[in-house]
Design a protein around this motif. Structure first.
Motif, short mmCIF file in Angstrom:
data_model
loop_
_atom_site.label_atom_id
_atom_site.label_comp_id
_atom_site.label_asym_id
_atom_site.label_seq_id
_atom_site.Cartn_x
_atom_site.Cartn_y
_atom_site.Cartn_z
N HIS A 239 41.83 37.57 35.63
CA HIS A 239 40.49 37.85 35.09
C HIS A 239 39.71 36.55 34.79
O HIS A 239 38.59 36.38 35.27
CB HIS A 239 40.66 38.69 33.81
CG HIS A 239 39.37 39.04 33.12
ND1 HIS A 239 38.96 40.34 32.94
CD2 HIS A 239 38.41 38.26 32.56
CE1 HIS A 239 37.80 40.34 32.31
NE2 HIS A 239 37.45 39.10 32.06
N HIS A 243 36.32 34.72 36.83
CA HIS A 243 35.02 34.35 36.25
C HIS A 243 34.54 33.00 36.79
O HIS A 243 33.35 32.83 37.05
CB HIS A 243 35.13 34.23 34.72
CG HIS A 243 34.85 35.52 34.00
ND1 HIS A 243 33.69 36.23 34.17
CD2 HIS A 243 35.58 36.22 33.09
CE1 HIS A 243 33.72 37.32 33.39
NE2 HIS A 243 34.86 37.33 32.73
N GLU A 257 30.45 40.61 33.72
CA GLU A 257 31.76 40.95 33.14
C GLU A 257 32.35 42.16 33.85
O GLU A 257 33.53 42.21 34.15
CB GLU A 257 31.60 41.20 31.63
CG GLU A 257 32.89 41.54 30.88
CD GLU A 257 33.90 40.40 30.86
OE1 GLU A 257 33.51 39.24 31.07
OE2 GLU A 257 35.09 40.69 30.63
ZN LIG Z 1 35.67 38.44 31.14
#
Ligand SMILES: [Zn+2]
Length: 366
Positions: A239, A243, A257
């Motif tokens: 994760h 990003h 997100e």
């Molecule tokens: Zn995040």
């Protein structure tokens, strides 16, 4: 004693910080360090960023654009420009540096002290007696181990046994991400520990509001300096690394997100797991209004309801049109465009549509 107090007042008259009782500032070096520290904190006021080279040594600036890991260590706003009262709790001179421990907080209407964080700064002097900061991360990471796999440099505490399988799994997922999105590998610093609290301490905090409570997988990504801090999932916290790759592609999308949550899950769970929790909440709160999606929020330590819904939107688009669909949905800059163009749902209908869809998706997770 009154003379000393008057002197302290003068020293701090223009400062942004306050001294706790018992802090001894009689030594010349401590005073010099304090003036330096106060000028640094003050330099951030009114959304300004000081010239970092006036405070940080060249070796630190070569490594990071933002050497100060406390500055954005809690949220996206500079710590020193959030109107917290900065109280210096403790100053400790040693042979190598002067340690300054500061509480950032405020008092509420009943005069209770609310603490946002407690930080450590280390001031040293060069040969010309010019003060500079030593990075708490540099001090705290002494004894940590390093291992590079593909484009990821892992930093981990000595108690941790490096897990090559998990590191390879992360790199395989990154290779697929790069292929799908036509991206090249970026060099990433990846700090990991069993708990996120340890990584917050690594940055120089004694305490932050992010600490405490039951441990769960938590992380933070820093796309200015391509580094991630990952607690609880070892070498495979996809994760946070995702990003770093994707954030800068779609800076104006409300689904930044959501995109990462749809691909990588969040807090150790996939989207539908989170949707089940959101669904339970919505059943129990029939008045919660998803027509105001930007304002939809409730406290749940295991779910961020907004990003679970955003992740669901990305999942639905992916099911419909694959990566091409995701690339399209990320170019929209408002929820209104997303709902109208992708799902033909007009504003005012979001609540009905989302409640139904969340119920269906969460039932599929059973
Ligand atoms: Zn995040």
């Amino acid at each position: 004693m009154p003379v000393l107090l008057l002197f302290l007042f003068t020293l701090n008259a223009k400062a942004q910080t306050y001294l706790n009782i018992g802090v001894d500032t009689t030594s010349a070096d401590v005073q010099k360090a304090l003036v330096f520290y106060n000028s640094y904190i003050a330099a951030f006021k009114h959304k300004k960023t000081p010239e970092m080279s006036a405070y940080w040594p060249a070796a630190e600036l070569e490594q990071r654009k933002v050497p100060d890991q406390l500055l954005y260590g809690i949220n996206m706003y500079p710590l020193y420009d959030q109107n917290y009262r900065a109280t210096i709790l403790y100053i400790k001179p040693t042979s190598k540096y002067i340690q300054i421990k500061t509480q950032f907080g405020y008092t509420d209407s009943l005069k209770n002290i609310i603490t946002f964080c407690i930080t450590n700064h280390y001031v040293a002097f060069d040969q010309a007696k010019k003060p500079y900061f030593i990075n708490p991360l540099t001090l705290n990471a002494v004894g940590w181990h390093t291992k590079k796999v593909r484009n990821i440099t892992f930093y981990y505490p000595s108690y941790h046994q490096f897990n090559q399988v998990r590191a390879d799994s992360l790199c395989n997922r990154l290779a697929k991400l790069e292929k799908d999105w036509s991206l090249t590998p970026i060099q990433v610093r990846y700090y990991l520990a069993d708990t996120y609290d340890e990584l917050i301490k690594l940055k120089g905090f004694d305490l932050s509001i992010l600490m405490g409570n039951l441990d769960r997988p938590s992380g933070m990504s820093d796309d200015q300096d391509n580094q991630v801090f990952c607690g609880g999932l070892g070498e495979n916290y996809f994760h946070e690394v995702a990003h770093l790759y994707l954030n800068h592609l779609y800076p104006n999308s409300p689904l930044q997100e959501g995109l990462v949550v749809s691909m990588a899950g969040s807090m150790g769970h996939q989207v539908n797991w989170h949707l089940k929790r959101v669904n339970v909440y919505l059943q129990q709160h029939p008045k919660a209004d998803l027509n105001q999606l930007e304002d939809f929020w409730y406290t749940d330590p295991y779910t961020n309801p907004g990003s679970a819904i955003d992740g669901m939107i990305c999942n639905m688009v992916y099911k419909k049109d694959g990566i091409t669909g995701l690339k399209r949905v990320m170019t929209y800059t408002s929820y209104q465009d997303i709902f109208e163009k992708e799902f033909h749902v007009a504003k005012g209908q979001w609540n009905t549509y989302l409640r139904k869809t969340i119920r269906e998706q969460s039932e599929m997770a059973k």
